[in-house]
Design a protein around this motif. Sequence first.
Motif, PDB file in Angstrom:
ATOM      1  N   GLN A  70       0.834  -1.209   0.000  1.00 60.69           N
ATOM      2  CA  GLN A  70       0.000   0.000   0.000  1.00 60.69           C
ATOM      3  C   GLN A  70       0.869   1.259   0.000  1.00 60.69           C
ATOM      4  O   GLN A  70       0.588   2.220  -0.729  1.00 60.69           O
ATOM      5  CB  GLN A  70      -0.934  -0.021   1.208  1.00 60.69           C
ATOM      6  CG  GLN A  70      -2.039  -1.062   1.103  1.00 60.69           C
ATOM      7  CD  GLN A  70      -2.802  -1.237   2.401  1.00 60.69           C
ATOM      8  OE1 GLN A  70      -2.523  -0.583   3.402  1.00 60.69           O
ATOM      9  NE2 GLN A  70      -3.780  -2.130   2.395  1.00 60.69           N
ATOM     10  N   MET A  71       1.929   1.251   0.793  1.00 66.05           N
ATOM     11  CA  MET A  71       2.825   2.415   0.825  1.00 66.05           C
ATOM     12  C   MET A  71       3.572   2.574  -0.499  1.00 66.05           C
ATOM     13  O   MET A  71       3.787   3.683  -0.973  1.00 66.05           O
ATOM     14  CB  MET A  71       3.809   2.286   1.991  1.00 66.05           C
ATOM     15  CG  MET A  71       3.163   2.500   3.351  1.00 66.05           C
ATOM     16  SD  MET A  71       4.356   2.602   4.715  1.00 66.05           S
ATOM     17  CE  MET A  71       4.874   0.893   4.811  1.00 66.05           C
ATOM     18  N   ALA A  72       3.952   1.427  -1.107  1.00 68.36           N
ATOM     19  CA  ALA A  72       4.629   1.492  -2.400  1.00 68.36           C
ATOM     20  C   ALA A  72       3.707   2.064  -3.470  1.00 68.36           C
ATOM     21  O   ALA A  72       4.128   2.877  -4.307  1.00 68.36           O
ATOM     22  CB  ALA A  72       5.117   0.100  -2.799  1.00 68.36           C
ATOM     23  N   ALA A  73       2.425   1.658  -3.438  1.00 72.81           N
ATOM     24  CA  ALA A  73       1.463   2.175  -4.412  1.00 72.81           C
ATOM     25  C   ALA A  73       1.261   3.673  -4.242  1.00 72.81           C
ATOM     26  O   ALA A  73       1.138   4.424  -5.222  1.00 72.81           O
ATOM     27  CB  ALA A  73       0.130   1.433  -4.269  1.00 72.81           C
ATOM     28  N   ALA A  74       1.239   4.134  -2.990  1.00 74.86           N
ATOM     29  CA  ALA A  74       1.058   5.561  -2.736  1.00 74.86           C
ATOM     30  C   ALA A  74       2.270   6.374  -3.179  1.00 74.86           C
ATOM     31  O   ALA A  74       2.143   7.505  -3.642  1.00 74.86           O
ATOM     32  CB  ALA A  74       0.787   5.784  -1.244  1.00 74.86           C
ATOM     33  N   ALA A  75       3.457   5.775  -3.049  1.00 74.14           N
ATOM     34  CA  ALA A  75       4.680   6.504  -3.403  1.00 74.14           C
ATOM     35  C   ALA A  75       4.996   6.442  -4.890  1.00 74.14           C
ATOM     36  O   ALA A  75       5.760   7.267  -5.392  1.00 74.14           O
ATOM     37  CB  ALA A  75       5.857   5.945  -2.609  1.00 74.14           C
ATOM     38  N   PRO A  95       3.514   7.281  -7.762  1.00 75.37           N
ATOM     39  CA  PRO A  95       3.376   8.456  -8.629  1.00 75.37           C
ATOM     40  C   PRO A  95       4.474   9.493  -8.426  1.00 75.37           C
ATOM     41  O   PRO A  95       4.749  10.293  -9.329  1.00 75.37           O
ATOM     42  CB  PRO A  95       2.003   9.020  -8.230  1.00 75.37           C
ATOM     43  CG  PRO A  95       1.265   7.864  -7.649  1.00 75.37           C
ATOM     44  CD  PRO A  95       2.307   7.065  -6.938  1.00 75.37           C
ATOM     45  N   VAL A  96       5.096   9.483  -7.268  1.00 75.74           N
ATOM     46  CA  VAL A  96       6.117  10.490  -6.959  1.00 75.74           C
ATOM     47  C   VAL A  96       7.517  10.007  -7.332  1.00 75.74           C
ATOM     48  O   VAL A  96       8.293  10.739  -7.961  1.00 75.74           O
ATOM     49  CB  VAL A  96       6.066  10.863  -5.460  1.00 75.74           C
ATOM     50  CG1 VAL A  96       7.139  11.900  -5.133  1.00 75.74           C
ATOM     51  CG2 VAL A  96       4.685  11.375  -5.085  1.00 75.74           C
ATOM     52  N   ILE A  97       7.851   8.754  -6.957  1.00 79.37           N
ATOM     53  CA  ILE A  97       9.223   8.282  -7.148  1.00 79.37           C
ATOM     54  C   ILE A  97       9.336   7.174  -8.194  1.00 79.37           C
ATOM     55  O   ILE A  97      10.439   6.729  -8.492  1.00 79.37           O
ATOM     56  CB  ILE A  97       9.821   7.785  -5.811  1.00 79.37           C
ATOM     57  CG1 ILE A  97       9.015   6.592  -5.261  1.00 79.37           C
ATOM     58  CG2 ILE A  97       9.872   8.904  -4.798  1.00 79.37           C
ATOM     59  CD1 ILE A  97       9.623   5.990  -3.995  1.00 79.37           C
ATOM     60  N   GLY A  98       8.220   6.737  -8.751  1.00 83.98           N
ATOM     61  CA  GLY A  98       8.244   5.675  -9.752  1.00 83.98           C
ATOM     62  C   GLY A  98       8.008   4.315  -9.125  1.00 83.98           C
ATOM     63  O   GLY A  98       8.451   4.057  -7.998  1.00 83.98           O
ATOM     64  N   SER A  99       7.333   3.442  -9.857  1.00 83.41           N
ATOM     65  CA  SER A  99       6.961   2.139  -9.290  1.00 83.41           C
ATOM     66  C   SER A  99       8.172   1.256  -9.026  1.00 83.41           C
ATOM     67  O   SER A  99       8.183   0.475  -8.069  1.00 83.41           O
ATOM     68  CB  SER A  99       5.990   1.421 -10.233  1.00 83.41           C
ATOM     69  OG  SER A  99       6.590   1.218 -11.503  1.00 83.41           O
ATOM     70  N   GLY A 100       9.214   1.356  -9.889  1.00 83.31           N
ATOM     71  CA  GLY A 100      10.396   0.517  -9.690  1.00 83.31           C
ATOM     72  C   GLY A 100      11.088   0.803  -8.379  1.00 83.31           C
ATOM     73  O   GLY A 100      11.412  -0.115  -7.619  1.00 83.31           O
ATOM     74  N   VAL A 101      11.311   2.070  -8.083  1.00 76.94           N
ATOM     75  CA  VAL A 101      11.965   2.444  -6.829  1.00 76.94           C
ATOM     76  C   VAL A 101      11.053   2.152  -5.643  1.00 76.94           C
ATOM     77  O   VAL A 101      11.495   1.634  -4.610  1.00 76.94           O
ATOM     78  CB  VAL A 101      12.353   3.930  -6.848  1.00 76.94           C
ATOM     79  CG1 VAL A 101      12.901   4.368  -5.489  1.00 76.94           C
ATOM     80  CG2 VAL A 101      13.388   4.184  -7.931  1.00 76.94           C
ATOM     81  N   ALA A 102       9.761   2.451  -5.779  1.00 78.45           N
ATOM     82  CA  ALA A 102       8.826   2.258  -4.664  1.00 78.45           C
ATOM     83  C   ALA A 102       8.705   0.796  -4.261  1.00 78.45           C
ATOM     84  O   ALA A 102       8.546   0.476  -3.082  1.00 78.45           O
ATOM     85  CB  ALA A 102       7.451   2.806  -5.042  1.00 78.45           C
ATOM     86  N   SER A 103       8.803  -0.091  -5.246  1.00 81.17           N
ATOM     87  CA  SER A 103       8.617  -1.514  -4.946  1.00 81.17           C
ATOM     88  C   SER A 103       9.819  -2.151  -4.269  1.00 81.17           C
ATOM     89  O   SER A 103       9.715  -3.242  -3.707  1.00 81.17           O
ATOM     90  CB  SER A 103       8.296  -2.280  -6.227  1.00 81.17           C
ATOM     91  OG  SER A 103       9.402  -2.247  -7.117  1.00 81.17           O
ATOM     92  N   LEU A 104      10.981  -1.484  -4.294  1.00 82.67           N
ATOM     93  CA  LEU A 104      12.189  -2.082  -3.731  1.00 82.67           C
ATOM     94  C   LEU A 104      12.025  -2.418  -2.247  1.00 82.67           C
ATOM     95  O   LEU A 104      12.550  -3.422  -1.770  1.00 82.67           O
ATOM     96  CB  LEU A 104      13.380  -1.141  -3.919  1.00 82.67           C
ATOM     97  CG  LEU A 104      13.889  -0.966  -5.355  1.00 82.67           C
ATOM     98  CD1 LEU A 104      15.005   0.062  -5.392  1.00 82.67           C
ATOM     99  CD2 LEU A 104      14.365  -2.296  -5.926  1.00 82.67           C
ATOM    100  N   SER A 105      11.321  -1.575  -1.523  1.00 84.96           N
ATOM    101  CA  SER A 105      11.159  -1.799  -0.087  1.00 84.96           C
ATOM    102  C   SER A 105      10.037  -2.763   0.242  1.00 84.96           C
ATOM    103  O   SER A 105       9.901  -3.186   1.389  1.00 84.96           O
ATOM    104  CB  SER A 105      10.903  -0.465   0.626  1.00 84.96           C
ATOM    105  OG  SER A 105      11.998   0.409   0.490  1.00 84.96           O
TER     106      SER A 105
END
Length: 257
Positions: free
Chosen positions: A97-102, A104-114
């Motif tokens: 959920q946090m990755a999905a929220a982030a 649009p701002v930082i890109g899905s590739g970077v957001a999914s890393l965590s």
Amino acid sequence: MTLIVGVLCSDGVVLAADGAATYGAMGVMTMRQQMKKLTLIGESTVIGVSGTTGLAQRYEGEIRRAIEGGKFKNLQADQVMRVVQGAITPIMQGEFQMAAAASPVIGSGVASLSALSGMLVTMPVLKDPYLFRFDQQGSPEFATPDLPFLSIGSGYIQGDPFFAFIRRLLWSEGLPTVADGVLATVWTTRHAIICSPGGVADPIQVAVLQKGKAKLLEESELEEHKQFIETLEEQWAEHRRGFVTKGNTEALTDPPA
């Protein structure tokens, strides 16, 4: 990158992991440090987690509480999987959920890393040794005599094919012994470390579940296996050189007429 491998044996289970942790921010790696990726919980459970250190710490805490609360007692393997899945799913869902929220701002590739992770767990189930895998979505499976090898982490690309080669070479039928399992997992992890473009590195860590008890092996207990692997590779190289010197160069280089 990470590689954690496990193999179901005739007399137990063996887990092995590389020893590198990569640090970074916004998808940029800044440094690499040594770390232990296999964790002993109680006397008979070992877990290994690929993904961020924070996820590993939270998974470990949930499983430790489940063990201390007696939630695995007298359960079948499928029930154990449901308990573990139920414990880690809320953590995964929160990260997704946090990755999905982030995104649009930082890109899905970077957001999914965590958010992405995987986990191997070995423990006795009704006194029999079991090896479980939970993938990036928390979907579970356990190793069987037909499919005794499980792995997680991005290093699986190098590890899986090499383990299949070792299995065909050393024991094509049945399950390996724990001693053979240590050899196979150390060799597989060593191969991935040598061939990896980066992120999978020494030191190799190994854990064993045998006779209902789990332990982390000391480096000195792995030296004999590493020396045997080096000896085997040297002997194969000698056989290859001997084959060529017997006048077989043309057979190795020229295509058939």
